[in-house]
Design an enzyme around this catalytic site. Sequence first.
Site, PDB file in Angstrom:
ATOM      1  CG  HIS A   1      -1.953  -1.111   1.119  1.00 36.03           C
ATOM      2  ND1 HIS A   1      -2.343  -1.868   2.181  1.00 36.03           N
ATOM      3  CD2 HIS A   1      -2.632  -1.588   0.036  1.00 36.03           C
ATOM      4  CE1 HIS A   1      -3.248  -2.763   1.770  1.00 36.03           C
ATOM      5  NE2 HIS A   1      -3.432  -2.614   0.476  1.00 36.03           N
TER       6      HIS A   1
ATOM      7  CD  GLU B   1      -2.044  -3.578   9.119  1.00 33.83           C
ATOM      8  OE1 GLU B   1      -1.502  -2.453   8.943  1.00 33.83           O
ATOM      9  OE2 GLU B   1      -2.826  -4.100   8.296  1.00 33.83           O
TER      10      GLU B   1
ATOM     11  CD  GLU C   1      -0.473   0.356   4.388  1.00 30.87           C
ATOM     12  OE1 GLU C   1       0.197  -0.684   4.369  1.00 30.87           O
ATOM     13  OE2 GLU C   1      -1.708   0.371   4.262  1.00 30.87           O
TER      14      GLU C   1
ATOM     15  CG  HIS D   1       0.219  -4.062   5.165  1.00 31.36           C
ATOM     16  ND1 HIS D   1      -0.535  -3.651   4.102  1.00 31.36           N
ATOM     17  CD2 HIS D   1       0.654  -5.309   4.862  1.00 31.36           C
ATOM     18  CE1 HIS D   1      -0.555  -4.617   3.187  1.00 31.36           C
ATOM     19  NE2 HIS D   1       0.158  -5.635   3.614  1.00 31.36           N
TER      20      HIS D   1
END
Lengths: 419, 421
Positions: free
Chosen positions: B180, B381, B183, B307
Amino acid sequence: MKSAPPAVFWAFSTCILLVLIVILLLPSSGWTQVKIGQYVDEASVRTWNNIGVLTAPAVGLGETQFTLARDSSVALTNPALLSRLPKFTASLNGSFVRATCLKYSLINTGAITSTGAMDIGIIALDYAGASVRYKNFTLALSFGLLEYYYRPGVRVESKYEGQLYHTLDFDQDGALRTINFALAYKINERFSAGIGANFIKGNLEKSVDERYYVSEVTQEDKDSSDYSGFYVNGGVVYDVSDRVTVAAMFRTPYTKKAVSESLIRYESRYVEIRTEAEAKDNTYKQPLVIGVGANYKLSERIIVASDLTYFDWSSYAVTYYEEELDRDFRDIVKVSAGAEYWGDFQLFGKEWRFPLRIGFNYDPQPMKDPNIYYLYLSVGTGFRVGRFAVDLSGMFGKEYGSGDSLNAQKVVLSLSYRI
Amino acid sequence: MTKAKIAIFLLCFFVLVLGPSLMAQNHWLNTIVWVEKTPENVAKLKTMWLDILMDWQGKIWIVASPDDIRKLKDAEILYSNDDNEPDNKNESNNDNEPGNRLHKGLESISAQTTINGAFHSYREVESEVYALERSYPNLVQVHIIGNSLEMRNLYAIKISDNVQADEEGEAEVLITGCHHAREWISVEVPLYVAKHLAENYATDPHIRDLVDQAEVWIVPLLNPDGLEYTIHFYRYWRKNMRDNDNRTYGVDPNRNYDFMWGNDNEGSSAISSSYVYRGPAPFSEPETQAIRDLFAQRDFQVSINYHNYSQVIIYPWGYTNEPSEMDALLEEMASEMAARMERVNGRVYGYGQAGNQLYLTNGGATDWALGVYGIPAFTMELPPVDQQQGGFYNPEEEIPSIVRENIPAMLYVIEWAIENK
Ligand SMILES: [Zn+2]
């Protein structure tokens, strides 16, 4: 001498913008990717091919100017023509430029989709200059607005149950100006040469400002650049016969330098995060320009003229924050041609002379992909009475090649005082 | 009675909602740094209203917010945040301690005046990976595993002893960053992990041991087109840069993998303007195809996809709330990673099954690795914990500490791969 014109910018464009198009068409088989095309950030409105400020007489002829001395703005293109002007001239030029653009910055390239092309409208006092002749020398001082970096501003508002919860604002503005000192020398009755020194200054400001009202989050991205640079232009003009005149001109390649600042800022109730950067040596390598022109006097009243202008855009390169930006450009030749008829009549006991002009212009843009060009038709008129000259011209064009059906227009009014 | 209920409800609400974010704020905002106790520094510090923690062993320890860090920089005071705990001082003087090295590396990068600050752009990643290969030719090999839509190279860094050889029997691990675009921190962690492995191979026996027995593949920047778009046009862009031919752009690479692709419209979207648009077909995107092809050529035992944000370690399934058959193992591994990470900076990473943790996702890389190849796979994450703490934005100063806490987790995963080869 007039002082520098405050470049009055106006944007009339508000945008028809909005909301995302939510129709899923059948996907194409090949790999397709975003191509911004003409309007990358540093692109001037309407065209990349700017070498001076073309005043109304030239615009009426489809931007044909290299062999025709009508006012001191020739100092910016072919200064040799200065020696063919009256002993003293002073000129002002105002223009209204309108153009459409579809893909630029975050508009129609990913983040925001508009329902159609966006309008740019700019009114500017874009030229002020004067020339004076002494013996075989003619000297000119000019202020010109060469490029506009304005883009239609965009505001996106998102509401949930009538309550505003998110806004995004995009803005971009800027311009490039030149101060030109030019000198022409009449070598003989038929032959003149001229040279000009150009000191350029400009700026570009761009910002994306996003707010989330419920969560009180702000996201900002600001970029600004101050431009400067120097180049030389020059040319010659030669009367081959009583009917035929030819000319050649050049503009040196030069580096438009930029001092730039960038700020990415995030703010919530608890944190502020800033990523800041500064670059003192961003560069835009502007191309060499070479032009040739000719005119032919069909009669005392009718003259036809044409210019070809070569832009060495393949040498264009941008270094931005130490990185080369992807600008895959090719060389292009811009073609312009026009015809001018001179009539006269008596009014208030004075002799009035008036031109009628039509012109054509082929203006290819430098990007290789998409390969696009504009075709323009132009008309113009005006009058000469006593020491005053007034000219008004319009140029109307359409873009081919991108599939976006862009268009562009220009209306130009020039006033000159001549002794 | 009702009043009491309301009061209890409000109390719970504040504790549950505000509590964690406020606590997280303390974690997040403030780092402990030290400066040398010289007369000049003491004079400068006196005027700066800083939160002085202690004066110890010739150093002044400061609880510094990002703002304070800026003040220190402005005052040209050299500071270090190598370690939170002064007890680790001896280690922190060791040049091979990961913190020191990373901090130095970071300073040299911050010195560049690139538009995205200390974060890496595509070109910077490119020059970093090749520089690493030049510095450690026997350990690091750069592979181009494909091209993005805009024809940027997709780089994979292979790290192993005898890196030129494809050594039978060595465990293989895949680490990816930046599916992404926005990010940014997810590029930094894999990139610095690669640097860390290469730079410490010669001096750290543990790392040498792991690198000798494994082939670590690191793809730090899977979505370079999107990343460049976030740098130059819109910081919040997520997807790749596909022109969907209907005036909408982008496919979400992490919804484009061919496992439970398009399983429902909650875990991904069929609408091309959606930020979780799964694309017209599984593996329609060159970026995901590159990972598919790399998997086909290699024999990975485990994979981690970086991420942000949320500060959680999540594992399959993402497409459903039902646990996978490997659930117990995945939980054990995630909890071990979280424990090792917490020991570094005290930052607590949550962990759990993806479908229960955040929201449903289908067509994601992590589900695909387990679903198709049957290997443990994780979505890491990275910080911050929530939008109020910065969302997809991380302060540049935080890059080293986030990298540092991820290194032990990464080493653990490599250890696991070796043990379970
Ligand atoms: Zn992500």
